[in-house]
Design an enzyme around this catalytic site. Sequence first.
Site, PDB file in Angstrom:
ATOM      1  N   ASP A  60      40.768  19.594 -10.512  1.00 42.53           N
ATOM      2  CA  ASP A  60      40.386  18.795  -9.560  1.00 42.53           C
ATOM      3  C   ASP A  60      38.665  18.742  -9.404  1.00 42.53           C
ATOM      4  O   ASP A  60      38.197  19.955  -9.695  1.00 42.53           O
ATOM      5  CB  ASP A  60      40.748  19.278  -8.027  1.00 42.53           C
ATOM      6  CG  ASP A  60      41.775  18.402  -7.421  1.00 42.53           C
ATOM      7  OD1 ASP A  60      41.161  17.441  -7.055  1.00 42.53           O
ATOM      8  OD2 ASP A  60      42.878  18.844  -7.144  1.00 42.53           O
ATOM      9  N   ASP A 108      38.674  13.900  -6.422  1.00 44.26           N
ATOM     10  CA  ASP A 108      39.036  14.010  -5.038  1.00 44.26           C
ATOM     11  C   ASP A 108      38.017  12.990  -4.308  1.00 44.26           C
ATOM     12  O   ASP A 108      36.874  12.695  -4.620  1.00 44.26           O
ATOM     13  CB  ASP A 108      38.840  15.503  -4.701  1.00 44.26           C
ATOM     14  CG  ASP A 108      39.074  15.670  -3.227  1.00 44.26           C
ATOM     15  OD1 ASP A 108      40.443  15.646  -2.779  1.00 44.26           O
ATOM     16  OD2 ASP A 108      38.210  16.004  -2.207  1.00 44.26           O
ATOM     17  N   GLU A 117      41.564   9.776  -6.200  1.00 41.43           N
ATOM     18  CA  GLU A 117      42.200   9.800  -4.986  1.00 41.43           C
ATOM     19  C   GLU A 117      41.564   8.707  -4.107  1.00 41.43           C
ATOM     20  O   GLU A 117      40.519   8.743  -3.586  1.00 41.43           O
ATOM     21  CB  GLU A 117      42.134  11.167  -4.318  1.00 41.43           C
ATOM     22  CG  GLU A 117      42.705  11.284  -2.818  1.00 41.43           C
ATOM     23  CD  GLU A 117      42.320  12.234  -2.151  1.00 41.43           C
ATOM     24  OE1 GLU A 117      43.063  12.838  -1.208  1.00 41.43           O
ATOM     25  OE2 GLU A 117      41.243  12.847  -2.321  1.00 41.43           O
ATOM     26  N   HIS A 122      50.060  17.924  -2.879  1.00 37.74           N
ATOM     27  CA  HIS A 122      49.643  19.054  -1.967  1.00 37.74           C
ATOM     28  C   HIS A 122      49.374  18.360  -0.497  1.00 37.74           C
ATOM     29  O   HIS A 122      49.169  19.374   0.358  1.00 37.74           O
ATOM     30  CB  HIS A 122      48.315  19.813  -2.817  1.00 37.74           C
ATOM     31  CG  HIS A 122      47.215  19.031  -2.560  1.00 37.74           C
ATOM     32  ND1 HIS A 122      47.187  17.899  -3.510  1.00 37.74           N
ATOM     33  CD2 HIS A 122      46.130  19.003  -1.861  1.00 37.74           C
ATOM     34  CE1 HIS A 122      45.913  17.278  -3.243  1.00 37.74           C
ATOM     35  NE2 HIS A 122      45.333  17.831  -2.515  1.00 37.74           N
ATOM     36  N   ASP A 123      49.284  17.461  -0.166  1.00 33.86           N
ATOM     37  CA  ASP A 123      48.747  16.820   1.122  1.00 33.86           C
ATOM     38  C   ASP A 123      49.897  16.413   1.901  1.00 33.86           C
ATOM     39  O   ASP A 123      49.617  15.638   2.934  1.00 33.86           O
ATOM     40  CB  ASP A 123      47.839  15.832   1.054  1.00 33.86           C
ATOM     41  CG  ASP A 123      46.465  16.561   0.671  1.00 33.86           C
ATOM     42  OD1 ASP A 123      46.231  17.635   1.121  1.00 33.86           O
ATOM     43  OD2 ASP A 123      45.254  15.583   0.244  1.00 33.86           O
TER      44      ASP A 123
END
Length: 584
Positions: free
Chosen positions: A107, A214, A278, A355-356
């Site tokens: 990430d 990210d 993202e 994960h969100d």
Amino acid sequence: MSPYVESLEHKRVWWKEATFYQVYPASFKDSNGDGLGDIPGLISKVPYIASLGVDVVWLSPMYDSPQKDMGYDISDYETVYPPYGTVEDVEKLVKECHQHGLKLILDLVVNHTSDQHEWFKESRSSKDNPKRNWYFWRPARYDQDGNRMPPTNYRSYFAGGTWTWDDNTEEYYLHLYDPSQPDLNWENADCRRAIYDSAMRFWLDKGIDGFRVDTVNKYSKHVDFPDAPITDSNSFIQPAAQFWCNGPRIHEFVKEMNNDVLSKYTTFDGQAVVTVGELSLTPEPEGVLRYVSAKEKELDMVFQFDITHLGQDNGFQDKYDFAPWKLPEMKRIVEKWQTFIEETDGWTTVFNENHDNGRSVSRFASDVPEWREQSAKMLAIWLIAQTGTLFLYQGQEIGMINAPKDWGIEEYRDVEAQGHWEEAVRQDANGTDPGRTERILHGLQLMARDHSRLPFQWDSSANGGFTTGKPWMRAHDLYPKINAENQGKDVNSVLAFYKRLLYLRKEHKDVFVYGAFELVDPENENTFVFRKRYRDRTAVVAMNFTDSPQPAFGAMEMMLLVSSYSKVVLGTLQPFEGRIYVDY
């Protein structure tokens, strides 16, 4: 016709055909009994990951951090959070993945740092510090009564304002997320160069194969920082994404990151490193194509979040005020992002968990015991047959589900969930939004980030075999029933089904990975049917999203490639059944 047209067929690149498997380090596998997952634990499970038939491991942030936002608040890009391990452990992980034929991406979190990062400590130390302008600092405003006010009225992602007062230098600093996550100022060239060296080259030199980038469209802000228009009369803070998302220099910055850094590196087997960004709050295909067009040389692909935002009302301040949806809405989202790359040189991604977000079985199908496994298998078919690069999240392959609804709010550990809950309690108590706590609790039970962060369920021993100690988050009550060990022994399990489908996706990659998408019967509220075409090859995918039998799509002249049921009923889709037919 789009200005990005290259040819009717997409160029074949390794990452387009790959399946990525996301690992959330805190919750995957604990090797030392401290209750927190770690890199040695992940290393021990690399053979398991390889056995699934995936190609790339995506490791969520493992950098040193105060963990206010589970590692997305980084205090040092060049060290590892000590409970997770060491830099040497990550080097061992790189080697272990490569030995098993897997690539590894990390990430890249460079919109902001932790307020404990040395860069920020220097920046806040004085107004004339050389790093002062590495972050956004602005003086206070004052109302007519002389009360100090923040520079703008922007609302943050975590249900507060975006500016925090610093007593030392008597100015505010900007943070789109938590106050512990100050935003980096990409306008400053020295800051960008430091990011490239510390957050990127340091790890690329150790052999990683790329990055998940990210918050990639937040780097460029409108630095005059105008106030946002008032859309919520009950609050001072207002949604303001138009001033800090997809800003005026964003494409310049992403191109520079690619040209100056990423283009200089290759994977362990000599191919180009990969990036997946993202990309939130970018609803129009043309806006997304600017990031993923091969000609633009910015990102290889991005996550566009319409599918995971389904049910999240306006997706920002009311994210957890659940908005009921019907199947045609999901179909339109899938169609939009399956077809937007046709006749372009761009690419797309396929996913429904990360994960969100809450678990897909609980959100999009049914997690009741009777239908849980069938729902997981049907959703697997939905994913496997879509065009684009496939991303799976840990536990998805065994059908992990949301936390039980009888868990109290105290079990929700995430900073975002806490922020939205506390805001709801205030608004309910002061009468500005009666009943909000009940609605937000319901939304959190469906969509909170905590659900995906429950410990991985390895076996039926204590805590699902995740740890021999006390887990940092409570293990799911159903780990004795839903776990990898049990499913590894069952040829009819969700795990076995995912392995089979991942094999079929590779075997039929022409039509599944690269095929053109065509939606069938778009207004049907019970079944989801689509065609995939590649040259003279066609596949039909049919799924029943209800708990009652539905008429089957008429594909009887085609060959049944796979069904989520072991026995197929002619002319009928059984509850939560998925099928794929092919004509070749």
